[in-house]
Design a protein around this motif. Structure first.
Motif, PDB file in Angstrom:
ATOM      1  N   LEU A 143      14.172  -1.635  -9.732  1.00 21.34           N
ATOM      2  CA  LEU A 143      14.477  -0.956 -10.986  1.00 21.34           C
ATOM      3  C   LEU A 143      15.151  -1.887 -11.986  1.00 21.34           C
ATOM      4  CD1 LEU A 143      14.577   1.766 -12.535  1.00 21.34           C
ATOM      5  CD2 LEU A 143      16.802   2.163 -11.488  1.00 21.34           C
ATOM      6  N   ALA A 144      16.083  -2.682 -11.513  1.00 21.84           N
ATOM      7  CA  ALA A 144      16.822  -3.552 -12.430  1.00 21.84           C
ATOM      8  C   ALA A 144      15.909  -4.526 -13.146  1.00 21.84           C
ATOM      9  CB  ALA A 144      17.901  -4.308 -11.663  1.00 21.84           C
ATOM     10  N   ALA A 145      14.860  -4.998 -12.461  1.00 20.22           N
ATOM     11  CA  ALA A 145      13.950  -5.959 -13.077  1.00 20.22           C
ATOM     12  C   ALA A 145      13.093  -5.326 -14.152  1.00 20.22           C
ATOM     13  CB  ALA A 145      13.061  -6.578 -12.004  1.00 20.22           C
ATOM     14  N   GLN A 146      12.953  -4.009 -14.129  1.00 19.82           N
ATOM     15  CA  GLN A 146      12.088  -3.335 -15.081  1.00 19.82           C
ATOM     16  C   GLN A 146      12.841  -2.707 -16.244  1.00 19.82           C
ATOM     17  OE1 GLN A 146       9.212  -0.712 -12.949  1.00 19.82           O
ATOM     18  NE2 GLN A 146      10.331  -1.445 -11.166  1.00 19.82           N
ATOM     19  N   CYS A 147      14.138  -2.524 -16.093  1.00 27.11           N
ATOM     20  CA  CYS A 147      14.898  -1.745 -17.065  1.00 27.11           C
ATOM     21  C   CYS A 147      15.071  -2.479 -18.390  1.00 27.11           C
ATOM     22  CB  CYS A 147      16.259  -1.380 -16.469  1.00 27.11           C
ATOM     23  SG  CYS A 147      17.272  -0.344 -17.547  1.00 27.11           S
ATOM     24  N   ALA A 148      15.826  -3.564 -18.406  1.00 23.97           N
ATOM     25  CA  ALA A 148      16.164  -4.247 -19.658  1.00 23.97           C
ATOM     26  C   ALA A 148      14.944  -4.681 -20.467  1.00 23.97           C
ATOM     27  CB  ALA A 148      17.068  -5.450 -19.365  1.00 23.97           C
ATOM     28  N   PRO A 149      13.854  -5.179 -19.847  1.00 29.03           N
ATOM     29  CA  PRO A 149      12.689  -5.591 -20.645  1.00 29.03           C
ATOM     30  C   PRO A 149      12.029  -4.459 -21.434  1.00 29.03           C
ATOM     31  CG  PRO A 149      12.598  -6.563 -18.453  1.00 29.03           C
ATOM     32  CD  PRO A 149      13.685  -5.559 -18.424  1.00 29.03           C
ATOM     33  N   LEU A 150      12.362  -3.206 -21.132  1.00 29.55           N
ATOM     34  CA  LEU A 150      11.759  -2.093 -21.872  1.00 29.55           C
ATOM     35  C   LEU A 150      12.293  -1.987 -23.296  1.00 29.55           C
ATOM     36  CD1 LEU A 150      11.822   0.691 -19.114  1.00 29.55           C
ATOM     37  CD2 LEU A 150       9.825  -0.551 -19.945  1.00 29.55           C
ATOM     38  N   ASP A 172      14.498   2.229 -27.960  1.00 32.15           N
ATOM     39  CA  ASP A 172      15.604   1.649 -28.726  1.00 32.15           C
ATOM     40  C   ASP A 172      16.528   0.806 -27.860  1.00 32.15           C
ATOM     41  OD1 ASP A 172      14.650   3.038 -30.984  1.00 32.15           O
ATOM     42  OD2 ASP A 172      15.766   4.830 -30.404  1.00 32.15           O
ATOM     43  N   SER A 173      16.753   1.243 -26.617  1.00 31.15           N
ATOM     44  CA  SER A 173      17.609   0.463 -25.714  1.00 31.15           C
ATOM     45  C   SER A 173      17.247   0.782 -24.275  1.00 31.15           C
ATOM     46  CB  SER A 173      19.093   0.774 -25.958  1.00 31.15           C
ATOM     47  OG  SER A 173      19.396   2.103 -25.578  1.00 31.15           O
ATOM     48  N   ALA A 174      17.539  -0.150 -23.397  1.00 36.52           N
ATOM     49  CA  ALA A 174      17.323   0.039 -21.961  1.00 36.52           C
ATOM     50  C   ALA A 174      18.342  -0.840 -21.236  1.00 36.52           C
ATOM     51  CB  ALA A 174      15.908  -0.341 -21.562  1.00 36.52           C
ATOM     52  N   THR A 175      19.263  -0.178 -20.544  1.00 31.79           N
ATOM     53  CA  THR A 175      20.385  -0.898 -19.954  1.00 31.79           C
ATOM     54  C   THR A 175      20.679  -0.375 -18.557  1.00 31.79           C
ATOM     55  OG1 THR A 175      21.358  -1.064 -22.163  1.00 31.79           O
ATOM     56  CG2 THR A 175      22.793  -1.583 -20.299  1.00 31.79           C
ATOM     57  N   MET A 176      20.918  -1.288 -17.629  1.00 34.11           N
ATOM     58  CA  MET A 176      21.369  -0.870 -16.305  1.00 34.11           C
ATOM     59  C   MET A 176      22.861  -0.530 -16.373  1.00 34.11           C
ATOM     60  SD  MET A 176      18.929  -0.687 -14.111  1.00 34.11           S
ATOM     61  CE  MET A 176      19.959  -0.442 -12.665  1.00 34.11           C
ATOM     62  N   ILE A 177      23.197   0.653 -15.898  1.00 37.32           N
ATOM     63  CA  ILE A 177      24.591   1.084 -15.854  1.00 37.32           C
ATOM     64  C   ILE A 177      25.065   0.943 -14.414  1.00 37.32           C
ATOM     65  CG2 ILE A 177      26.220   2.954 -16.320  1.00 37.32           C
ATOM     66  CD1 ILE A 177      24.718   1.914 -18.798  1.00 37.32           C
ATOM     67  N   PRO A 178      26.013   0.026 -14.151  1.00 39.57           N
ATOM     68  CA  PRO A 178      26.455  -0.175 -12.762  1.00 39.57           C
ATOM     69  C   PRO A 178      27.242   1.022 -12.252  1.00 39.57           C
ATOM     70  CG  PRO A 178      27.786  -1.478 -14.269  1.00 39.57           C
ATOM     71  CD  PRO A 178      26.677  -0.876 -15.093  1.00 39.57           C
ATOM     72  N   ALA A 179      27.246   1.189 -10.968  1.00 37.26           N
ATOM     73  CA  ALA A 179      27.983   2.296 -10.356  1.00 37.26           C
ATOM     74  C   ALA A 179      29.470   2.195 -10.629  1.00 37.26           C
ATOM     75  CB  ALA A 179      27.715   2.320  -8.854  1.00 37.26           C
ATOM     76  N   THR A 180      29.935   0.978 -10.917  1.00 32.91           N
ATOM     77  CA  THR A 180      31.367   0.753 -11.141  1.00 32.91           C
ATOM     78  C   THR A 180      31.767   0.923 -12.608  1.00 32.91           C
ATOM     79  OG1 THR A 180      30.906  -1.613 -11.383  1.00 32.91           O
ATOM     80  CG2 THR A 180      31.554  -0.823  -9.185  1.00 32.91           C
ATOM     81  N   GLN A 211      30.051   8.456 -12.475  1.00 29.40           N
ATOM     82  CA  GLN A 211      30.150   9.034 -11.140  1.00 29.40           C
ATOM     83  C   GLN A 211      28.763   9.343 -10.580  1.00 29.40           C
ATOM     84  OE1 GLN A 211      32.741  12.448 -11.496  1.00 29.40           O
ATOM     85  NE2 GLN A 211      34.541  11.200 -11.910  1.00 29.40           N
ATOM     86  N   SER A 212      27.754   8.701 -11.152  1.00 31.64           N
ATOM     87  CA  SER A 212      26.378   9.016 -10.768  1.00 31.64           C
ATOM     88  C   SER A 212      25.661   7.870 -10.078  1.00 31.64           C
ATOM     89  CB  SER A 212      25.593   9.449 -12.012  1.00 31.64           C
ATOM     90  OG  SER A 212      26.122  10.638 -12.556  1.00 31.64           O
ATOM     91  N   GLY A 213      26.353   6.829  -9.717  1.00 30.88           N
ATOM     92  CA  GLY A 213      25.700   5.698  -9.094  1.00 30.88           C
ATOM     93  C   GLY A 213      25.008   4.821 -10.126  1.00 30.88           C
ATOM     94  N   GLU A 214      24.337   3.776  -9.672  1.00 32.32           N
ATOM     95  CA  GLU A 214      23.662   2.845 -10.574  1.00 32.32           C
ATOM     96  C   GLU A 214      22.386   3.485 -11.132  1.00 32.32           C
ATOM     97  OE1 GLU A 214      22.324  -1.874 -10.670  1.00 32.32           O
ATOM     98  OE2 GLU A 214      22.560  -0.817  -8.755  1.00 32.32           O
ATOM     99  N   PHE A 215      22.184   3.322 -12.441  1.00 29.00           N
ATOM    100  CA  PHE A 215      20.981   3.886 -13.054  1.00 29.00           C
ATOM    101  C   PHE A 215      20.605   3.097 -14.295  1.00 29.00           C
ATOM    102  CE2 PHE A 215      24.518   6.073 -15.031  1.00 29.00           C
ATOM    103  CZ  PHE A 215      24.151   6.260 -16.361  1.00 29.00           C
ATOM    104  N   CYS A 216      19.347   3.269 -14.690  1.00 26.97           N
ATOM    105  CA  CYS A 216      18.838   2.668 -15.927  1.00 26.97           C
ATOM    106  C   CYS A 216      18.907   3.711 -17.021  1.00 26.97           C
ATOM    107  CB  CYS A 216      17.391   2.204 -15.724  1.00 26.97           C
ATOM    108  SG  CYS A 216      16.587   1.628 -17.252  1.00 26.97           S
ATOM    109  N   ARG A 217      19.604   3.373 -18.093  1.00 26.79           N
ATOM    110  CA  ARG A 217      19.744   4.308 -19.220  1.00 26.79           C
ATOM    111  C   ARG A 217      18.844   3.839 -20.363  1.00 26.79           C
ATOM    112  NH1 ARG A 217      22.247   8.494 -20.911  1.00 26.79           N
ATOM    113  NH2 ARG A 217      23.068   8.782 -23.008  1.00 26.79           N
ATOM    114  N   ILE A 218      17.939   4.710 -20.769  1.00 25.78           N
ATOM    115  CA  ILE A 218      16.965   4.397 -21.813  1.00 25.78           C
ATOM    116  C   ILE A 218      17.161   5.353 -22.972  1.00 25.78           C
ATOM    117  CG2 ILE A 218      14.494   4.314 -22.383  1.00 25.78           C
ATOM    118  CD1 ILE A 218      13.973   3.721 -19.413  1.00 25.78           C
ATOM    119  N   THR A 219      17.167   4.824 -24.187  1.00 25.69           N
ATOM    120  CA  THR A 219      17.154   5.664 -25.382  1.00 25.69           C
ATOM    121  C   THR A 219      15.894   5.339 -26.171  1.00 25.69           C
ATOM    122  OG1 THR A 219      18.362   4.125 -26.814  1.00 25.69           O
ATOM    123  CG2 THR A 219      19.671   5.618 -25.453  1.00 25.69           C
TER     124      THR A 219
END
Length: 567
Positions: free
Chosen positions: A48-55, A75-83, A88-96
């Motif tokens: 997932l991390a390899a695909q997120c930011a390039p979007l 508009d944006s694509a960013t990996m949000i670390p669990a930390t 409180q949702s774990g690691e995820f890719c946030r896309i707008t």
């Protein structure tokens, strides 16, 4: 498949992924998405991390959206670390993203999408509230739910702003035709299709289950997707739904006429509170216990005239100025309350042959003194506000000005609801665009779709009786057995529109998923009260038309001391 053959397939997929990465680097931010099948092949093995930011900066072509657009910009694509702070949702890719309107003068539809690293194979679209002019982030917990946020449970979550910015009563976007269509229904499909393409791109496959959840406007949106886009959804939670959107707005205008167009029609908050307290005196104990909740609404209805008569001003004082605001009800004030109780009947049909808006439980435990209740000011402001002039009238006034007459200076007190003249055509058209009263759910039923609706019996914004009327119309069309096979309706005593003497917390998403995935239909549930004064008490959440009655023994704060009974 042999080990050698499997290794060959894996190597082929890796090669395809490397070619996709090269193409991505060459095309940069103007990348056009490949068809879903090609995406699945090229992205399946990639983390997932390899695909997120390039979007970020990519474009989705308009052909992937079933309704007209000019494509979608990421508009944006960013990996949000669990930390990350507050996560409180774990690691995820946030896309707008922004879905481009057909007309350049129409606002874009902005959406947020959250893709968890630990995906459970399900997606959840979340509805908005009010005029839905704020992007629904999909990051929080479900309304009415005590459990973790769906994202933390592994759901891909998404929501949008319905195609305009701003959530006030002054809905100026009503002047823009494409924006009105987007708000009415089109944003739901456009966002769904855009997100579906992104999910397939990132995970390499579509969701196993697609759900929708929302309340109020989001509840209307839930019924809208069932009626218009049945093939897209497996299950829907649609709470306190604004099904008859035009009806509730026109009733607000009728209420304003009674409050401000009739001398003495204004009912001050102190007197409204007295009406509420009188209903508790008469009806609280009808369910077997005095707990501040009117549960037996049908039983209470039989005491309406007694309640009114006990508060009615003496004949010689009925038209005289009152020494105290809460002394008694004059005839014009009673007439105002009866407008709200009886609802609105029109001599002409709106869409789906709707010609009435069913009234509220004014004399059955509905408190009308809050910010979403009736007016606090005896004078109509030039631009009404929720607190000063009441929620229902303020919303109805702006609906007439911006959506119907498209004249911001129009005075709704002068509008003839029964004889709207040339505005009748616009009323009909808007009720068809922004409304969800179609009872033809055959396609959704046939594909096994499920529906859960929860609403307060003391709701002061969306009439609980309008929701019940729609449920009854479904039974008239399909029969109770068929409706029971796909729908659950829970009417909650004491609950209003996000507030009330009982505010339920219950895990409806798990109930829906269990029904859709495992065929376990929800029956009586247990709701925990999150109202501050009574936080933690529990009650059975009874299927309509049942309500909770005290057994006569046991702790009155425990659901086990109650049973669900018919009225």
């Amino acid at each position: 498949m042999t080990t050698r053959a499997a290794r060959g397939v894996t190597l082929a997929r890796r090669a395809a992924w490397r070619r996709a990465r090269v193409s991505l680097a060459l095309l940069g931010p103007t990348l056009l998405f490949a068809p879903p099948a090609a995406m699945a092949l090229s992205m399946e093995a990639a983390p997932l991390a390899a695909q997120c930011a390039p979007l970020a900066g990519a474009m989705l072509p308009a052909r992937l959206i079933a309704l007209p657009t000019r494509g979608v910009h990421i508009d944006s694509a960013t990996m949000i670390p669990a930390t990350a702070s507050g996560n409180q949702s774990g690691e995820f890719c946030r896309i707008t993203g922004s879905i481009k309107a057909v007309e350049t003068s129409t606002p874009d539809i902005h959406f947020d999408l959250n893709l968890p690293v630990r995906w459970n194979g399900r997606a959840l679209q979340l509805g908005g509230g009010g005029y839905d002019g704020v992007v629904v982030s999909g990051l929080g917990v479900m309304p009415f739910s005590p459990v973790h946020a769906p994202l933390a449970e592994g759901y891909a979550t998404f929501g949008d702003d319905s195609g305009h910015t701003g959530n006030s009563a002054f809905a100026e976007f009503g002047l823009v035709n494409e924006a009105v269509i987007n708000f009415g229904y089109a944003h739901l499909k456009k966002t769904h299709d855009a997100v579906l393409a992104l999910i397939e791109r990132v995970y390499g496959r579509p969701p196993e289950k697609m759900y929708f959840a929302g309340g109020s406007t989001g509840g209307r949106e839930g019924y809208t997707v069932i009626q218009r886009f049945a093939d897209d959804y497996d299950g829907v939670i649609a709470n306190s739904p604004a099904l008859n959107f035009s009806g509730v707005r026109l009733l607000g205008v009728a209420l304003g006429h009674a409050e401000y167009g009739v001398p003495g029609g204004y009912v001050p908050p102190a007197l409204l509170e007295r009406v509420y307290q009188r209903t508790l005196e008469m009806c609280d104990k009808l369910d077997g216990v005095a707990d501040g909740i009117v549960s037996d609404v049908e039983g209470c209805r039989r005491h309406e005239q007694e309640i009114i008569d006990s508060l009615r001003c003496p004949a010689d004082a009925a038209t005289a100025p009152l020494a105290n605001d809460d002394a008694c009800l004059t005839e014009p004030q009673i007439a105002t309350l009866l407008v709200l109780r009886d609802g609105l009947a029109l001599p002409y049909p709106l869409a789906w042959n709707a010609n009435r808006y069913t009234g509220y439980n004014v004399l059955e435990g509905t408190r009308l003194t809050g910010v979403l209740g009736l007016a606090h000011d005896p004078v109509r402001l030039p631009s009404p506000t929720f607190r000063a002039n009441g929620y229902l009238f303020t919303q109805g006034d702006s609906y007439l000005r911006y959506f119907i007459t498209q004249d911001a200076t129009f005075n709704s007190i002068n509008f003839d609801l029964l004889h709207p003249g040339h505005y009748q055509r616009q009323l009909f058209a808007l009720s068809q665009t922004i409304g969800a009263l179609d009872t033809n759910l055959a396609r959704y039923i046939a594909r096994g779709g499920k529906l859960i609706t929860l609403q307060g019996l003391a709701d002061e914004v969306i009439s609980p009786n309008q929701t019940i009327a729609y449920h009854d119309a479904l039974i008239a069309r399909y029969g109770s057995d068929k409706v029971d096979s796909f729908m659950r309706l829970y009417m909650v005593p004491g609950y209003q529109h996000g507030n009330g003497v009982f505010i339920p917390s219950v895990d409806l998403l798990s109930a829906l998923d269990n029904w859709v995935t495992h065929g376990v239909s929800p029956e009586t549930l247990t709701a925990t009260d999150i109202a501050a004064p009574t936080n933690g008490r529990t009650r059975p959440l009874c299927r309509y038309p049942m309500f909770p009655r005290y057994l006569g023994k046991g702790n009155v704060n425990h659901a086990s001391s109650f049973t669900c009974v018919e009225p």
